[in-house]
Design an enzyme around this catalytic site. Structure first.
Site: not given
Ligand code: AGP
Length: 586
Positions: A2, A30, A77, A103-104, A467, A471, A474, A490, A581
């Site tokens: 949010c 967000r 969100w 937000n929260g 990573e 990517k 997501e 394995h 995010k």
């Molecule tokens: C990354 O592409 C993701 N959106 C997610 O995994 C992110 O890295 C994770 O939520 C951690 O966020 P931060 O680095 O702000 O703590």
């Protein structure tokens, strides 16, 4: 999760809604379940909100036509209540004279709602937030002035919050913060901002005031008032100027933030390296780490992959480093003499905050690296280090990932007393990798035509493979798994059939060629992103690197591949479904 923003202006100016809408667009990453705005002028409070993205809701609800002196905005969100029109923020009291964005999550909202309903309050949504305007209404009814009623309402809440509220008859935006971020921007021309983060108001001001946990206050067009536990906070001590040279929070001609931010990586890394090399706090952090009993490196998602580099470097020396997925902190026990290195680009990830709290109670000292000055995680650390990647608005971490890797390389070189001059070449390696692989990744994106894909590597390449897999999951919704190549025999290899895509991330290792042959002989479609020529597949891209700088050469193609697969599938890589995010819930 949010995004919230408030704007207080002394003038009722038609251009204010343009400022608000552009700010909402920068907050959208967000949360993109719904959008809402409340304005206040002589005629009272006007609330317009709906499910959907900023552009759609602004058009449908004619948000551009709203007028007022005070504005609240929210991008949601969803946590409590489905993502629909009625649950969209702002929420109002029974009379429509109080509007709130939040937000929260509130843990005691059910009890509060029952109590308020028994007093005759009528609720319109399923959210936890709606108790706030009703609580304020109730306290005002009992004779309190506006600020006292707001404070009384806030002190009734349990959980986490960043709250903004406007009220008829008041030319100020009330705010409160606990465990969720909130910052103030001091604008020119009698216009002030208060928001979840800097990005929404960066184009209008870079003079900011931080708000800390447990604080309440209000913002008028020309002033800021903050108090904590009934004591007035000196705002002058909190004012600082942001110094981002990668300040632009717009797409700048690129189709998507993700693509723009991949292209910004060389500059982000350059800024990070030059700042960290002259930062005394890095020296202090390296001294603490060198003398540590054990180092727990705590992070989530992409930041966890960056953590794996650091633990690898340290474990290859005589130090002991343990990577910890932040949400799994309860599986570990630290003790006095241990050090926690918390990594979080946002500086607000709840799991990381909870891990810090636990490890501090265990007796560990805390060092953090974030991308946001005075973020919650920074403030809760004994030593605060900052990378300088600038605002990252795409949901996928790209430039912040390589900047994290750069900051960790500096830190490990300081810890191990190594020369840091090798890092000077990192920005150029990144730039070449972006320029030289983008066309090929665009072409490869059409070849990833399986529902699943493996990313395999060895040594320093394993966190990069992880990573790459994260990517593509997501932003392109492709099921992807990453393994050390040796481990793939394995179990995982059982899934490989004719045409199954396997992407090898090769930081110049001959050993990986055997694994490539193994996969090939089982019909896999082999791709190779490599610093050396393997000659084992036509689908090979060679990136230039130097020893120890491989992450900068190999990361861009992995990010670009995910980006182009996403775009090919008609997905918006900046706003992938179900993601936010910054993850500020458990
Ligand atoms: C990354 O592409 C993701 N959106 C997610 O995994 C992110 O890295 C994770 O939520 C951690 O966020 P931060 O680095 O702000 O703590």
């Amino acid at each position: 999760m949010c995004g919230i923003i408030g704007i207080a202006s002394s003038k009722k100016d038609r251009t204010l809604t343009d400022v608000l809408v552009s700010s909402l667009a920068r907050l959208e990453y967000r949360g993109y379940d719904s959008v809402g705005v409340a304005s206040l002028d002589e005629g009272g409070i006007d609330v317009r909100k709906a499910k959907g993205k900023v552009v759609e809701v602004v058009k449908r609800k004619k948000i551009n036509e709203m007028t007022g002196y005070l504005f609240l905005g929210h991008t949601r969100w969803a946590t409590h209540g489905a993502p629909n029109d009625q649950n969209a923020h702002p929420h109002i009291d029974c009379t429509g004279k109080i509007a709130v964005v939040h937000n929260g999550t509130l843990t005691n909202y059910k009890e509060l709602r029952e109590e308020l309903e028994s007093l005759g309050h009528k609720f319109r949504s399923d959210t936890d937030t709606e108790v706030i305007p009703h609580l304020v209404e109730e306290f005002v009814k009992r004779g309190m002035d506006s600020f006292s009623a707001f404070k009384a309402a806030v002190s009734s809440l349990k959980g986490s919050y960043a709250i903004l509220m406007i009220m008829e008859g008041e030319r100020r935006i009330f705010f409160a913060r606990l465990d969720n971020p909130l910052v103030i921007g001091l604008g020119e021309d009698n216009k002030n901002f208060v928001a979840s983060e800097y990005a929404p108001f960066l184009p209008f001001t870079s003079t900011v005031v931080t708000i800390q946990d447990g604080e309440v206050g209000f913002v008028t067009p020309s002033s800021v008032y903050i108090e904590k536990d009934g004591k007035v906070v000196d705002v002058n001590d909190r004012i600082h100027k942001l110094n981002f040279s990668v300040i632009s929070a717009s797409k700048g001609g690129y189709s998507h933030f993700m693509l723009k931010e991949i292209h910004e990586s060389p500059l982000a890394v350059k800024e990070t390296i030059s700042t960290m090399l002259s930062d005394e706090a890095v020296v202090e952090a390296s001294r603490i780490i060198s003398n540590a009993n054990r180092v727990f490196v705590v992070a989530a998602g992409t930041s966890y992959h960056a953590a794996l580099f650091f633990t690898r470097y340290l474990n290859l020396s005589s130090l002991t480093a343990i990577p910890v997925i932040a949400s799994e902190y309860s599986s570990y026990k630290a003790k006095s003499g241990d050090v926690v290195l918390a990594l979080s680009q946002s500086g607000e990830t709840l799991d990381v905050k909870m891990a810090i709290k636990k490890f501090r109670n265990d007796g560990a000292s805390i060092i953090s690296i974030t991308n946001v000055i005075e973020s919650t995680i920074s403030r809760e650390s004994d030593v605060k280090l900052y990378m300088r990647a600038g605002p990252e608005l795409g949901v996928a971490a790209t430039k912040t990932f390589v900047s994290q890797v750069a900051s960790l390389m500096i830190l490990k070189s300081r810890v191990l007393n190594e020369d840091t001059s090798y890092l000077a070449k990192a920005p150029q390696i990144l730039e070449d990798a972006v320029e030289e692989t983008e066309g090929k990744m665009k072409r490869w994106s059409t070849l990833i035509d399986f529902p699943s894909v493996y990313y395999l590597s060895k040594g320093i390449g394993v966190p990069l493979a992880m990573e790459g897999a994260l990517k593509i999951k997501e932003v392109a919704y492709v099921h992807a798994e990453a393994y050390p190549a040796g481990e793939s025999k394995h179990g995982p290899i059982a899934l490989v059939s004719e045409g199954f895509p396997v992407i090898f991330v090769n930081p110049g290792l001959d050993e990986l060629k055997v694994n490539m042959e193994e996969m090939k002989s089982r019909g896999a479609k082999i791709f190779s992103i490599s610093t050396v020529n393997t000659n084992l597949t036509d689908n090979e891209v060679i990136v230039k690197s130097e020893r120890d700088l491989e992450p900068f050469a190999l990361s861009p193609p992995l990010q670009l591949l995910a980006f182009y697969v996403s775009v090919n599938k008609g997905i918006d890589p900046d706003r992938p479904r179900n993601l936010a995010k910054t993850v500020t819930v458990e």
